[in-house]
Design an enzyme around this catalytic site. Structure first.
Site, PDB file in Angstrom:
ATOM      1  N   LYS A  35       7.252 -68.177 -22.353  1.00  0.00           N
ATOM      2  CA  LYS A  35       8.554 -68.487 -21.747  1.00  0.00           C
ATOM      3  C   LYS A  35       8.387 -69.019 -20.321  1.00  0.00           C
ATOM      4  CE  LYS A  35      12.464 -65.683 -22.731  1.00  0.00           C
ATOM      5  NZ  LYS A  35      13.133 -64.410 -22.424  1.00  0.00           N
ATOM      6  N   GLU A 150      26.071 -57.165 -13.818  1.00  0.00           N
ATOM      7  CA  GLU A 150      26.346 -58.590 -13.969  1.00  0.00           C
ATOM      8  C   GLU A 150      27.463 -58.770 -14.996  1.00  0.00           C
ATOM      9  OE1 GLU A 150      25.181 -61.314 -12.387  1.00  0.00           O
ATOM     10  OE2 GLU A 150      26.845 -62.005 -13.614  1.00  0.00           O
ATOM     11  N   ARG A 153      29.469 -64.535 -18.474  1.00  0.00           N
ATOM     12  CA  ARG A 153      29.658 -64.845 -19.898  1.00  0.00           C
ATOM     13  C   ARG A 153      28.715 -65.961 -20.291  1.00  0.00           C
ATOM     14  NH1 ARG A 153      35.436 -67.105 -19.147  1.00  0.00           N
ATOM     15  NH2 ARG A 153      34.344 -67.656 -17.236  1.00  0.00           N
ATOM     16  N   GLU A 154      28.165 -65.890 -21.492  1.00  0.00           N
ATOM     17  CA  GLU A 154      27.381 -67.013 -21.987  1.00  0.00           C
ATOM     18  C   GLU A 154      28.297 -68.225 -22.086  1.00  0.00           C
ATOM     19  OE1 GLU A 154      25.086 -66.223 -25.495  1.00  0.00           O
ATOM     20  OE2 GLU A 154      24.636 -64.190 -24.825  1.00  0.00           O
ATOM     21  N   LYS A 206      30.505 -51.436 -15.568  1.00  0.00           N
ATOM     22  CA  LYS A 206      30.152 -52.581 -16.405  1.00  0.00           C
ATOM     23  C   LYS A 206      30.435 -52.276 -17.878  1.00  0.00           C
ATOM     24  CE  LYS A 206      28.458 -56.125 -18.373  1.00  0.00           C
ATOM     25  NZ  LYS A 206      27.281 -56.894 -18.324  1.00  0.00           N
ATOM     26  N   GLY A 255      41.352 -63.117 -34.561  1.00  0.00           N
ATOM     27  CA  GLY A 255      40.473 -63.972 -35.356  1.00  0.00           C
ATOM     28  C   GLY A 255      39.389 -63.149 -36.013  1.00  0.00           C
ATOM     29  N   CYS A 262      26.599 -58.576 -26.030  1.00  0.00           N
ATOM     30  CA  CYS A 262      27.073 -57.541 -25.107  1.00  0.00           C
ATOM     31  C   CYS A 262      28.253 -56.717 -25.609  1.00  0.00           C
ATOM     32  CB  CYS A 262      27.435 -58.180 -23.765  1.00  0.00           C
ATOM     33  SG  CYS A 262      25.987 -58.828 -22.942  1.00  0.00           S
ATOM     34  N   LYS A 265      27.419 -54.146 -28.393  1.00  0.00           N
ATOM     35  CA  LYS A 265      26.431 -53.169 -27.924  1.00  0.00           C
ATOM     36  C   LYS A 265      27.023 -52.254 -26.855  1.00  0.00           C
ATOM     37  CE  LYS A 265      22.965 -55.016 -25.630  1.00  0.00           C
ATOM     38  NZ  LYS A 265      22.727 -54.583 -24.264  1.00  0.00           N
ATOM     39  N   ARG A 329      23.541 -64.024 -32.108  1.00  0.00           N
ATOM     40  CA  ARG A 329      23.421 -62.567 -32.238  1.00  0.00           C
ATOM     41  C   ARG A 329      24.787 -61.948 -32.542  1.00  0.00           C
ATOM     42  NH1 ARG A 329      20.095 -61.388 -26.829  1.00  0.00           N
ATOM     43  NH2 ARG A 329      21.549 -62.990 -26.126  1.00  0.00           N
TER      44      ARG A 329
END
Ligand code: UDX
Length: 441
Positions: A35, A150, A153-154, A206, A255, A262, A265, A329
């Site tokens: 990576k 943190e 958002r993706e 969080k 929907g 996140c 989980k 995911r």
């Protein structure tokens, strides 16, 4: 300031690049050498809007370096961010092995005065555990631990990091607060609030934020079921609710429910933390059940519409867990793909970003290069992800190409009137169905 970042997943990479943009000297480190090599060759390991440009800009300034040895990120750092993964154990608890391992690396390589900032989403008490681990491994070292969760958002990660709604810093140590105020000075200067709390409160805030967002979505989905049963329209109901300033319109879209890394989980983690602490957070169990039911309800619509699935061709439009990402995911689309394939259907998917990832997860899945290719010959089209291009589908063409003109709109993206005019049997979530000429089921 000199900053180290441990872990270059979504959070670590965006955090490192954003802090370099704010003028700090950042060394981002990951044990995954492949990576790091990829990043050093100018490539980003996942899709995230604006991130490639940001990384390129900051590596060019020399303020963003990628390394694979812990000592190189920890050694010189004034602030060290822990951004390692926090998977869930088989029992559903948070696994903190990686966080503890970072604690030991810190003890080995830290310069006195280091501030260690937890970015990974962790249970309350993790900062205390980390402090104890470091103190045991290296007695006498002066350091601080802060929780700095943190909220990115993706798909919006860069903007969420450079212009967050708030910054949260939790610590039991004044030195930690001082360093974090200095680090985030450029953002605080723009008027972004920096909320200071104790460490456990920051850690829990969080998990609470994500579990609350999940609760809003499940509320909308449960309401959608009631709306369907009573002939009402959940899209209009949530519009009415969202106009109330006390409720707000965000995260009320009914929907297929929430997926991703996140929300599922963190909701489960908070429920388990409460249970272990002696409180039965049944509300969150209900949130998770409603979320599973949202996918099952869409599957049932498909099954009701096409009758037997064996040998039928089902087109899934959208495979990512949401638009703007290539992440699959906990994607509801893949839960559907698995289920339909197991029942003997031919499942063909399309996604502008996530096709390869989806195919790797479900080998039976066929992937098409464009949505119309997926739709050709389909007995049912299911919209699974709210990619903007699906909103603009040519519905006359959908009618012509599909074997049966049936669209199950798992994200309520199409205009029901347009679907009806095109002659589709249109089955949205939580709002009245429109039956075309070819009624099946
Ligand atoms: C989430 C949190 O928003 C973010 O603050 C945290 O840091 C990480 O987790 P993300 O996983 O990127 O971010 O996705 P998000 O935009 O929150 O969407 C989560 C899921 O909920 C998606 O599957 C989305 O399709 C679904 N969703 C969202 C709905 O079903 N209805 C909605 O109204 C909103």
């Amino acid at each position: 300031m000199r900053v180290g970042v441990i872990g270059v997943g979504h959070v670590g990479l965006v955090t490192g690049a954003a802090l370099a943009e704010l003028g700090h000297e950042v060394v981002a480190m990951d044990l995954d050498v492949a990576k790091i090599e990829l990043l050093r060759s100018g490539k980003t390991p996942f899709y995230e809007p604006e991130l490639d440009e940001l990384i390129a800009r900051q590596t060019a300034t020399g303020r963003l370096l990628f390394r694979s040895e812990p000592a190189e990120a920890v050694g010189d750092a004034e602030v060290l961010f822990i951004c390692v993964g926090r998977p869930t154990t088989a029992a559903g608890d948070a696994s903190l092995t990686a966080v503890e391992a970072v604690g030991r690396d810190v003890a080995k390589h830290a310069t006195p005065g280091l501030v260690i900032a937890e970015k990974s989403t962790v249970p309350p008490g993790t900062a205390d555990r980390l402090r104890l681990t470091i103190a045991r491994e290296r007695p006498g070292l002066a350091f601080s631990v802060v929780a700095n969760p943190e909220f990115l958002r993706e798909g919006h990660a860069v903007q969420d990091t450079l212009r967050p709604d708030r910054i949260v810093v939790g610590s039991d140590d004044p030195g930690g607060f001082e360093a974090m105020r200095k680090l985030y000075g450029p953002l605080v200067g723009l008027g972004i609030p920096l909320i200071e709390t104790d460490a456990r409160t920051a850690e829990l805030s969080k998990l609470a934020s994500n579990a609350f967002l999940a609760t809003k979505i499940s509320f909308a989905n449960a309401l959608g079921r009631v709306a369907e049963l009573t002939g009402a329209d959940v899209v209009r109901i949530t519009e009415v609710m969202g106009a109330d300033m006390r409720i707000g319109p965000a995260f009320l879209r009914a929907g297929l429910g929430f997926g991703g890394y996140c929300l599922p989980k963190d909701t489960q983690t908070l429920e388990r933390i409460a249970e272990r602490a002696g409180y039965d957070f049944g509300l969150l169990r209900a949130v998770m059940l409603v979320n599973e039911d949202a996918v099952a309800a869409v599957a049932a619509k498909v099954e009701e519409a096409v009758w037997n699935l064996e040998g039928k061709r089902i087109a899934l439009l959208g495979l990512a867990f949401k638009s703007g990402t290539d992440d699959v995911r906990s994607s509801p689309a893949l839960i559907l793909a698995r289920r339909f394939a197991d029942e003997g259907a031919v499942v063909v998917g399309h996604d502008p970003m996530a096709a390869a990832e989806a195919r790797a997860a479900i080998p039976e899945l066929e992937v098409a290069d464009d949505p119309y290719e997926a739709i050709t010959g389909a007995h049912c089209v299911v919209i699974c992800t709210e990619w903007p291009e699906y909103r603009e589908l040519d519905l006359d063409r959908v009618c012509e190409l599909a074997a049966y003109p049936i669209v199950v709109d798992g994200r309520n993206v199409l205009d029901p009137d347009r679907a009806e005019i095109a002659g589709l049997t249109y089955l949205p979530v939580g709002r009245p169905a429109r039956r075309g000429e070819d009624v099946v089921g």
